[in-house]
Design an enzyme around this catalytic site. Sequence first.
Site, mmCIF file in Angstrom:
data_model
loop_
_atom_site.group_PDB
_atom_site.id
_atom_site.type_symbol
_atom_site.label_atom_id
_atom_site.label_comp_id
_atom_site.label_asym_id
_atom_site.label_seq_id
_atom_site.Cartn_x
_atom_site.Cartn_y
_atom_site.Cartn_z
ATOM 1 N N HIS A 58 0.841 -1.209 0.000
ATOM 2 C CA HIS A 58 0.000 0.000 0.000
ATOM 3 C C HIS A 58 0.870 1.250 0.000
ATOM 4 O O HIS A 58 1.558 1.532 0.995
ATOM 5 C CB HIS A 58 -0.881 -0.032 1.247
ATOM 6 C CG HIS A 58 -1.844 1.107 1.359
ATOM 7 N ND1 HIS A 58 -1.772 2.023 2.380
ATOM 8 C CD2 HIS A 58 -2.881 1.474 0.581
ATOM 9 C CE1 HIS A 58 -2.747 2.917 2.231
ATOM 10 N NE2 HIS A 58 -3.423 2.603 1.143
ATOM 11 N N HIS B 62 -0.566 10.343 -2.873
ATOM 12 C CA HIS B 62 -1.901 9.970 -2.365
ATOM 13 C C HIS B 62 -2.853 11.158 -2.285
ATOM 14 O O HIS B 62 -3.988 11.095 -2.748
ATOM 15 C CB HIS B 62 -1.788 9.334 -0.990
ATOM 16 C CG HIS B 62 -3.130 8.998 -0.406
ATOM 17 N ND1 HIS B 62 -3.851 9.885 0.386
ATOM 18 C CD2 HIS B 62 -3.906 7.905 -0.548
ATOM 19 C CE1 HIS B 62 -5.010 9.329 0.709
ATOM 20 N NE2 HIS B 62 -5.068 8.127 0.158
HETATM 21 O O1 G3P Z 1 -6.560 1.787 -2.825
HETATM 22 C C1 G3P Z 1 -6.874 1.091 -1.754
HETATM 23 C C2 G3P Z 1 -6.716 1.993 -0.596
HETATM 24 O O2 G3P Z 1 -5.480 2.495 -0.673
HETATM 25 C C3 G3P Z 1 -7.711 3.083 -0.683
HETATM 26 O O3 G3P Z 1 -7.508 4.019 0.262
HETATM 27 O O4 G3P Z 1 -6.947 6.322 0.729
HETATM 28 O O5 G3P Z 1 -5.240 4.552 1.007
HETATM 29 O O6 G3P Z 1 -5.904 5.221 -1.230
HETATM 30 P P1 G3P Z 1 -6.334 5.069 0.190
HETATM 31 CA CA CA Z 2 -5.046 3.714 -2.835
#
Ligand code: G3P
Ligand code: CA
Length: 738
Positions: A53, A95
Amino acid sequence: MKKSLIAGLACLSLTVTSAVPWAVLAAPEKGIITDNGQSSLRPITSDVAVIAHRGASAYGPEHTLTAYKQAMQMKADYVEFDLQMTKDGHLIALHDETLERTTNAMELYPDRAPWRVKDFTLDEIKRLDAGSWFNAKFPNLAKKEYVGQPVPTLEEAIKFVKQKGNGKVGLYMETKAPNVYPGMEEKLIDILKKTNVLNDKHLILESFSEESLRKLKTMAPNVKLIQLYTAAMLKGKVVYQEFKRISDYAAGVGPSKELVVPTFMDAAHQNQLLVHPWTVNSQDDLAALLSLGVDGEFTNNPDLLADLLNKPFISHGVASGDVTDSSAVLWARANGPANIQFEVSSDPSFKHRAIVKTSHADALHDFTVNVPVNGLKPDTTYYYRAHTVSSKYTVNGSFKTAPEQNSLKPMTMVWGGDTGGQGEIPPYKTFQAMSALNPDFFLFSGDTIYADNKTPAVPNPPSETVQDFWAKYKENRTDPGLRSLLQKTATFSIWDDHEVTNDFSGPSESLTPTGLRAFKDYWPISGERSSADKLYNKYSWGNTVDMMILNNRGYRDSNTKADGPDKTMLGEEQLKWLEQQLLESDAKVKLVATSVPISVPTGKANARDGWANGNQVNPNDPTGYENEFKKISDFIVEKGIKNVFFVTTDVHFAQVIKYDANQDGKTDYHELISGPIGAVKINPGTLDPTFGPESMYAEGDFFNFGVFQVDPANKQATVEIRDENGKIHFSHAFQLEE
Ligand code: G3P
Ligand code: CA
């Protein structure tokens, strides 16, 4: 199945006690598959994906090449990029829509608030430091190499992962805020073409925006698309229909992790949709979601998930049970053949390692182990931890041993049953409410699964193979409340009918051996209780309570048999044993744990399943087991046995009843009924008058459990019925007779 093996087992059981009639059939066979081939709580892909992530963002600054490198070193299967677009139309990996949190934009461009990416050119962004913030925020993880880390463009990120990952690491990209960046999908597809990865098998595109994904679908029909979900997006929607609807463009769903429960998994997998929850960072959570059958997980800690996926690990928590003043049974399951090691100590830091036990988890028992631990001190809280010898992942538990014999210590136990039936499946709330009371032990009074009901684990009931029964236990162990209760509270589990099939009689039911095998595999049951499958036994809490656990199924005549002096539910040996225990007991309170009620008619007319024949609703009903219960009732009255409480569930409502069986105006014994924990909710009816019942409380149509406390010092026992939130609906104190 080898004949010789069966013969061997048969002679063994006969030497112990007179075996239950069908014991010889329970012999396990070699080299079996543990999966039942129908549960939707298992991955629909052969390789569960480790999705880094934002890179290995727990260890390095998110969305920098160094964080991507670490992710690949930690064996991530995919590196995830969130995409934003610059003023001059370049896609970058970042992000947030602003540069504020993860770069030094505020220092470098102090007058450009709110530092939205779309207000900066790539050149301006390339001057930013996207690493130092991490060192400042996480000084214990800080590294010199993070200083000055640039914001990567999408091309740079793709090339870097392709090179460093030797083409083996997949790309997982999210169109973030596509409504802010018109044309970002076109830009994305162009770059994927230019970098030659558009047809990569391991390329996944994701978004919260359905519109963006549908656009990508038209431009790149063969690329896997993941529809992301927050809880708000699914509010009021029927997940099965929602997933059916999106399956024309999506290959999977990316839910916020708290959304992942059996119903969600079933809806997704029934629609052939992958499930990739986000963001899962603790090994407990990673393991819990794997037990639900997810197809991959977004994690900031790719190493922790890789560790779980590459070696067998403790997959469904731990449990302890059948505790005495000097022993306990520990239970754990691995997700493959492994040696499971338990350490047990009265010191929570395990500095003083008391006892170490290792047991081999094999396919014959669905990789579950039951490990007896002896030589324990009475009235002591023990801490234990379990891990497979090959994995670092450790699960902790604790239990309390019973006080020494002849001591008169207070006792608090919780009891409940009926879990997973008639459409009710995890998550259940009741177990959390039970845990919150820190009871001395938990009595799970039967119907710990509903093997014959349709659930995601067995969508085509009834359960027939041992794998089906195992799948049912695994399904209920996905409940976080149950797992944590079992981890910190010793449990006494008894079976009732739905561990095998509705209203079954052991000797005449062909599924009995298979259901019993799985029941013994999944509960911490002492050898004493499981030998020769008798399952009944007495446990004491000092001299405060003697608890006689019954086996109401193993020896039972068929429900349809006409009641009479020769009809039995318990079998002659168990009946004698119960009378003997009641007579010999000098405990303040005698608890009889029965899985069926005394005067609530259950089962159906002419095939009553509880003790009562229910002739107040079906006059002259020839069935029931009243003859045998009369022997027990008369025995209690004639021997003047005091403070006897029958504890049960099974009827799916709560009731507290006092009995004046000989109509002398004095109460001879009580019956305490709770439930369900998670099954159809029913309302109380009339009681069969045979044994002189008087209802003190009755309430239905709610999930509930019972609390029973004995305070020997004040010669008092107290019963409470609490709902799934722990709220008291009924409480009564009984004065104990001397
Ligand atoms: O993309 C999956 C997850 O990452 C979504 O939440 O805010 O971390 O991008 P975010
Ligand atoms: Ca994401």
